[in-house]
Write a protein that holds these residues in place. Structure first.
Motif, PDB file in Angstrom:
ATOM      1  N   ALA A   1       0.834  -1.205   0.000  1.00  0.00           N
ATOM      2  CA  ALA A   1       0.000   0.000   0.000  1.00  0.00           C
ATOM      3  C   ALA A   1       0.868   1.254   0.000  1.00  0.00           C
ATOM      4  CB  ALA A   1      -0.917  -0.007   1.221  1.00  0.00           C
ATOM      5  N   ALA A   2       1.932   1.242   0.802  1.00  0.00           N
ATOM      6  CA  ALA A   2       2.838   2.393   0.837  1.00  0.00           C
ATOM      7  C   ALA A   2       3.514   2.594  -0.515  1.00  0.00           C
ATOM      8  CB  ALA A   2       3.882   2.189   1.935  1.00  0.00           C
ATOM      9  N   ASN A   3       3.922   1.484  -1.155  1.00  0.00           N
ATOM     10  CA  ASN A   3       4.574   1.595  -2.460  1.00  0.00           C
ATOM     11  C   ASN A   3       3.625   2.119  -3.522  1.00  0.00           C
ATOM     12  OD1 ASN A   3       7.331   0.947  -2.327  1.00  0.00           O
ATOM     13  ND2 ASN A   3       6.865  -1.208  -2.032  1.00  0.00           N
ATOM     14  N   LEU A   4       2.354   1.723  -3.455  1.00  0.00           N
ATOM     15  CA  LEU A   4       1.384   2.231  -4.418  1.00  0.00           C
ATOM     16  C   LEU A   4       1.228   3.743  -4.267  1.00  0.00           C
ATOM     17  CD1 LEU A   4      -0.712   1.797  -6.605  1.00  0.00           C
ATOM     18  CD2 LEU A   4      -2.393   1.270  -4.832  1.00  0.00           C
ATOM     19  N   PHE A   5       1.097   4.204  -3.043  1.00  0.00           N
ATOM     20  CA  PHE A   5       0.989   5.641  -2.795  1.00  0.00           C
ATOM     21  C   PHE A   5       2.240   6.360  -3.284  1.00  0.00           C
ATOM     22  CE2 PHE A   5       0.370   9.055   0.725  1.00  0.00           C
ATOM     23  CZ  PHE A   5      -0.110   9.942  -0.232  1.00  0.00           C
ATOM     24  N   SER A   6       3.407   5.786  -3.002  1.00  0.00           N
ATOM     25  CA  SER A   6       4.669   6.399  -3.418  1.00  0.00           C
ATOM     26  C   SER A   6       4.791   6.456  -4.935  1.00  0.00           C
ATOM     27  CB  SER A   6       5.847   5.616  -2.818  1.00  0.00           C
ATOM     28  OG  SER A   6       7.076   6.206  -3.172  1.00  0.00           O
ATOM     29  N   ASN A   7       4.385   5.378  -5.613  1.00  0.00           N
ATOM     30  CA  ASN A   7       4.459   5.365  -7.080  1.00  0.00           C
ATOM     31  C   ASN A   7       3.528   6.401  -7.699  1.00  0.00           C
ATOM     32  OD1 ASN A   7       6.019   3.175  -8.793  1.00  0.00           O
ATOM     33  ND2 ASN A   7       5.613   2.265  -6.803  1.00  0.00           N
ATOM     34  N   LEU A   8       2.348   6.551  -7.130  1.00  0.00           N
ATOM     35  CA  LEU A   8       1.425   7.577  -7.621  1.00  0.00           C
ATOM     36  C   LEU A   8       2.073   8.954  -7.536  1.00  0.00           C
ATOM     37  CD1 LEU A   8      -1.929   6.409  -5.959  1.00  0.00           C
ATOM     38  CD2 LEU A   8      -1.404   6.401  -8.396  1.00  0.00           C
ATOM     39  N   GLY A   9       2.677   9.260  -6.380  1.00  0.00           N
ATOM     40  CA  GLY A   9       3.322  10.557  -6.209  1.00  0.00           C
ATOM     41  C   GLY A   9       4.516  10.742  -7.118  1.00  0.00           C
ATOM     42  N   THR A  10       5.306   9.683  -7.286  1.00  0.00           N
ATOM     43  CA  THR A  10       6.513   9.786  -8.118  1.00  0.00           C
ATOM     44  C   THR A  10       6.168  10.074  -9.569  1.00  0.00           C
ATOM     45  OG1 THR A  10       7.765   8.313  -6.670  1.00  0.00           O
ATOM     46  CG2 THR A  10       8.533   8.535  -8.939  1.00  0.00           C
ATOM     47  N   TRP A  11       5.212   9.349 -10.116  1.00  0.00           N
ATOM     48  CA  TRP A  11       4.859   9.560 -11.522  1.00  0.00           C
ATOM     49  C   TRP A  11       4.132  10.880 -11.721  1.00  0.00           C
ATOM     50  CZ3 TRP A  11       7.033   7.366 -15.444  1.00  0.00           C
ATOM     51  CH2 TRP A  11       7.666   6.133 -15.261  1.00  0.00           C
ATOM     52  N   MET A  12       3.384  11.318 -10.719  1.00  0.00           N
ATOM     53  CA  MET A  12       2.765  12.636 -10.807  1.00  0.00           C
ATOM     54  C   MET A  12       3.851  13.715 -10.846  1.00  0.00           C
ATOM     55  SD  MET A  12       0.251  14.576  -8.082  1.00  0.00           S
ATOM     56  CE  MET A  12      -1.015  13.321  -8.179  1.00  0.00           C
ATOM     57  N   GLN A  13       4.848  13.596  -9.953  1.00  0.00           N
ATOM     58  CA  GLN A  13       5.922  14.587  -9.921  1.00  0.00           C
ATOM     59  C   GLN A  13       6.739  14.569 -11.203  1.00  0.00           C
ATOM     60  OE1 GLN A  13       8.540  15.055  -6.383  1.00  0.00           O
ATOM     61  NE2 GLN A  13      10.228  14.703  -7.816  1.00  0.00           N
ATOM     62  N   LEU A  14       7.044  13.352 -11.719  1.00  0.00           N
ATOM     63  CA  LEU A  14       7.864  13.269 -12.927  1.00  0.00           C
ATOM     64  C   LEU A  14       7.158  13.934 -14.109  1.00  0.00           C
ATOM     65  CD1 LEU A  14      10.475  12.189 -14.142  1.00  0.00           C
ATOM     66  CD2 LEU A  14       9.285  10.055 -14.660  1.00  0.00           C
ATOM     67  N   THR A  15       5.852  13.713 -14.217  1.00  0.00           N
ATOM     68  CA  THR A  15       5.094  14.352 -15.296  1.00  0.00           C
ATOM     69  C   THR A  15       5.103  15.870 -15.144  1.00  0.00           C
ATOM     70  OG1 THR A  15       3.660  12.412 -15.403  1.00  0.00           O
ATOM     71  CG2 THR A  15       2.866  14.413 -16.474  1.00  0.00           C
ATOM     72  N   VAL A  16       4.878  16.342 -13.913  1.00  0.00           N
ATOM     73  CA  VAL A  16       4.880  17.787 -13.653  1.00  0.00           C
ATOM     74  C   VAL A  16       6.268  18.370 -13.890  1.00  0.00           C
ATOM     75  CG1 VAL A  16       4.615  19.520 -11.836  1.00  0.00           C
ATOM     76  CG2 VAL A  16       2.946  17.671 -12.059  1.00  0.00           C
ATOM     77  N   GLN A  17       7.317  17.622 -13.527  1.00  0.00           N
ATOM     78  CA  GLN A  17       8.682  18.111 -13.726  1.00  0.00           C
ATOM     79  C   GLN A  17       8.968  18.335 -15.206  1.00  0.00           C
ATOM     80  OE1 GLN A  17      11.931  16.121 -11.579  1.00  0.00           O
ATOM     81  NE2 GLN A  17      13.053  15.973 -13.502  1.00  0.00           N
ATOM     82  N   ASN A  18       8.553  17.398 -16.051  1.00  0.00           N
ATOM     83  CA  ASN A  18       8.763  17.579 -17.488  1.00  0.00           C
ATOM     84  C   ASN A  18       8.031  18.817 -17.997  1.00  0.00           C
ATOM     85  OD1 ASN A  18      10.264  15.228 -17.503  1.00  0.00           O
ATOM     86  ND2 ASN A  18       8.590  13.935 -18.199  1.00  0.00           N
ATOM     87  N   LEU A  19       6.811  19.027 -17.508  1.00  0.00           N
ATOM     88  CA  LEU A  19       6.063  20.209 -17.922  1.00  0.00           C
ATOM     89  C   LEU A  19       6.710  21.489 -17.409  1.00  0.00           C
ATOM     90  CD1 LEU A  19       2.422  18.897 -17.340  1.00  0.00           C
ATOM     91  CD2 LEU A  19       3.598  19.200 -19.528  1.00  0.00           C
ATOM     92  N   LEU A  20       7.278  21.433 -16.197  1.00  0.00           N
ATOM     93  CA  LEU A  20       7.956  22.599 -15.653  1.00  0.00           C
ATOM     94  C   LEU A  20       9.167  22.983 -16.491  1.00  0.00           C
ATOM     95  CD1 LEU A  20       8.072  22.343 -11.742  1.00  0.00           C
ATOM     96  CD2 LEU A  20       7.207  24.232 -13.127  1.00  0.00           C
ATOM     97  N   VAL A  21       9.963  21.982 -16.885  1.00  0.00           N
ATOM     98  CA  VAL A  21      11.137  22.265 -17.709  1.00  0.00           C
ATOM     99  C   VAL A  21      10.713  22.882 -19.040  1.00  0.00           C
ATOM    100  CG1 VAL A  21      13.118  21.250 -18.893  1.00  0.00           C
ATOM    101  CG2 VAL A  21      12.492  20.452 -16.621  1.00  0.00           C
ATOM    102  N   LEU A  22       9.664  22.337 -19.624  1.00  0.00           N
ATOM    103  CA  LEU A  22       9.155  22.913 -20.871  1.00  0.00           C
ATOM    104  C   LEU A  22       8.678  24.349 -20.663  1.00  0.00           C
ATOM    105  CD1 LEU A  22       7.150  19.927 -22.413  1.00  0.00           C
ATOM    106  CD2 LEU A  22       9.196  21.004 -23.366  1.00  0.00           C
ATOM    107  N   GLN A  23       8.031  24.576 -19.536  1.00  0.00           N
ATOM    108  CA  GLN A  23       7.533  25.924 -19.252  1.00  0.00           C
ATOM    109  C   GLN A  23       8.682  26.906 -19.032  1.00  0.00           C
ATOM    110  OE1 GLN A  23       4.759  26.028 -15.972  1.00  0.00           O
ATOM    111  NE2 GLN A  23       5.011  28.234 -15.670  1.00  0.00           N
TER     112      GLN A  23
END
Length: 454
Positions: free
Chosen positions: A42-64
């Motif tokens: 359960a902890a890993n699922l929560f962590s994976n959700l946050g990690t992939w959310m951050q990675l997607t946002v990070q790519n958008l931030l760099v583009l921005q």
């Protein structure tokens, strides 16, 4: 004294009970029988959700911030670089430090990095150089966090249930990737980039809070295996000695070297479907982005199904990994001749299933073959190697696609995989035959070199 009728009834019920027990022992979810593994998943699922959310946002931030797709690629490369350069150092640290403490501290530090980034975004202080520095720090921490959390998950189950734990981790990773990427859009619209980073920080803190309550399963004594090289000591004086021991053990185990060759050639020439299948669908098959989206979805579903199937494994071997790699390569060759999109979609399902089962089998061998005191360093060597072929593979495959076309790249890559693995199997068979000959006719083998079997 029990009556004859009661005895006959127990005799009839005993085979049914045995079948139930055997079925439970082969269940893909058998690792979840322990409460600690349920909390950890359960902890890993929560962590994976946050990690992939951050990675997607990070790519958008760099583009921005830059307006450059190349800069986005640089940020991802900077985060991956520590795995290439410091993988063995991180693995040595995992072997030297208490497993639970290492995992908890690494997760807490990753949370601090996420919260720091959130604060910089909130106050409009984040720049591209700062973001690259934070990416490098994250990648460096991951060289310790990766092997520590992987091996900690294995310590929560019996040794024969490790494949189930690894397969469950693959399912959690797949679900987290799909859901986290989808939630990134929702997160940007509701809490913004800073909020997305903060959510990821909270996911790391959740894992940190769970770790102290996990109960490790006492494992039976490890079977004594005569390695081709001496096993590394649990603690050696000096970091350099520890690194040399870990690398020497990996290179001295022919089965680990064979596993690395199989995975390297398969990853470079057979796993980059995002490139080969994309060019096949949009090129010779005359499909568009929507058609490739369907192929990607089928790949994801097949991969998840394969992870569930892989959970039934108990003692996978390098030979099984090689056979699966050959099967995947053969399917890839057939896919290269796909006349229409529907035919490719039918092939994509078994391709994804084979890949997922092969990954679970390879990871199980990698995490269970070395003695417990050396597993961190072995995973560190693997991280460096896999990062290397992960960075080199796409450009090389891109050149092959450019030279031979999408169909030619799929066919040629599949044939090379089959050839390399076949040649390795043939060499191993000859080596085994020589060892057998020495064992059966020792007096006739005087003067001949003795080869240690994998």
């Amino acid at each position: 004294m029990p009556s004859p009728a009661a005895a006959r009834l127990r005799a009839r019920l005993r085979p049914a009970a045995s079948r139930t027990e055997r079925s439970a022992d082969r269940s893909p979810w058998r690792c979840l029988r322990t409460p600690s593994m349920r909390w950890w998943s359960a902890a890993n699922l929560f962590s994976n959700l946050g990690t992939w959310m951050q990675l997607t946002v990070q790519n958008l931030l760099v583009l921005q911030l830059t307006g450059s797709a190349a800069a986005t690629g640089v940020s991802l490369a900077v985060q991956a670089a520590p795995g290439l350069l410091l993988g063995l150092v991180g693995g040595a640290a995992v072997d030297a430090w208490p497993r639970k403490l290492t995992a908890a501290v690494s997760q807490a530090v990753l949370a601090a990095v996420a919260f720091t980034t959130a604060g910089l975004v909130t106050f409009h202080l984040l720049t591209v150089p700062l973001l690259l520095v934070l990416s490098a720090v994250t990648g460096t921490i991951a060289t310790v966090d990766g092997p520590a959390t992987s091996l900690l998950g294995n310590d929560l189950v019996r040794r024969e249930d490790v494949p189930s734990a690894i397969a469950l981790g693959s399912v959690v990773h797949s679900v987290g990737r799909l859901a986290g990427t989808a939630l990134a859009g929702v997160g940007l619209a509701t809490v913004g980039p800073a909020g997305a980073y903060a959510v990821n920080g909270l996911s790391f803190l959740f894992v940190t809070a769970v770790v102290p309550f996990l109960k490790l399963v006492e494992q039976p004594p490890e079977p004594v295996v005569r390695p081709a090289a001496p096993a590394p000591a649990a603690r050696r004086a000096g970091t350099v000695a520890a690194l040399r021991d870990g690398l020497g053990y990996f290179l001295g185990r022919p089965r680990l070297v064979a596993l690395a060759v199989i995975c390297a050639v398969s990853s470079v020439l057979g796993r980059n479907y995002g490139l080969t299948l994309a060019t096949l669908v949009t090129g010779p098959l005359h499909g568009g982005a929507g058609a490739y989206g369907v192929v990607s979805t089928v790949l994801a579903v097949g991969g998840t199904a394969g992870a569930v199937l892989a959970g039934r494994l108990r003692r996978p071997s390098v030979r099984l990994v090689g056979a699966l790699a050959v099967a995947g390569a053969a399917l890839q060759v057939v896919a290269g001749f796909s006349p229409v999109l529907l035919f490719l979609l039918v092939l994509v399902v078994p391709m994804a299933v084979v890949e997922s089962v092969s990954d679970t089998a390879a990871t199980t061998v990698l995490q269970t073959d070395p003695p417990a005191r050396a597993r961190g360093r072995v995973l560190g060597v693997w991280r460096s190697l896999s990062t290397g072929w992960g960075l080199v593979g796409p450009p090389l495959l891109g050149l092959l696609v450019q030279a031979a076309g999408a169909r030619g790249a799929l066919v040629a890559g599949g044939l090379v995989i089959v050839g390399v693995i076949g040649a390795g199997a043939l060499a191993h068979g000859r080596r085994t035959a020589r060892v057998t000959e020495v064992a059966v006719h020792p007096t006739e083998a005087v003067g001949k070199p003795v080869v240690t079997a994998a």
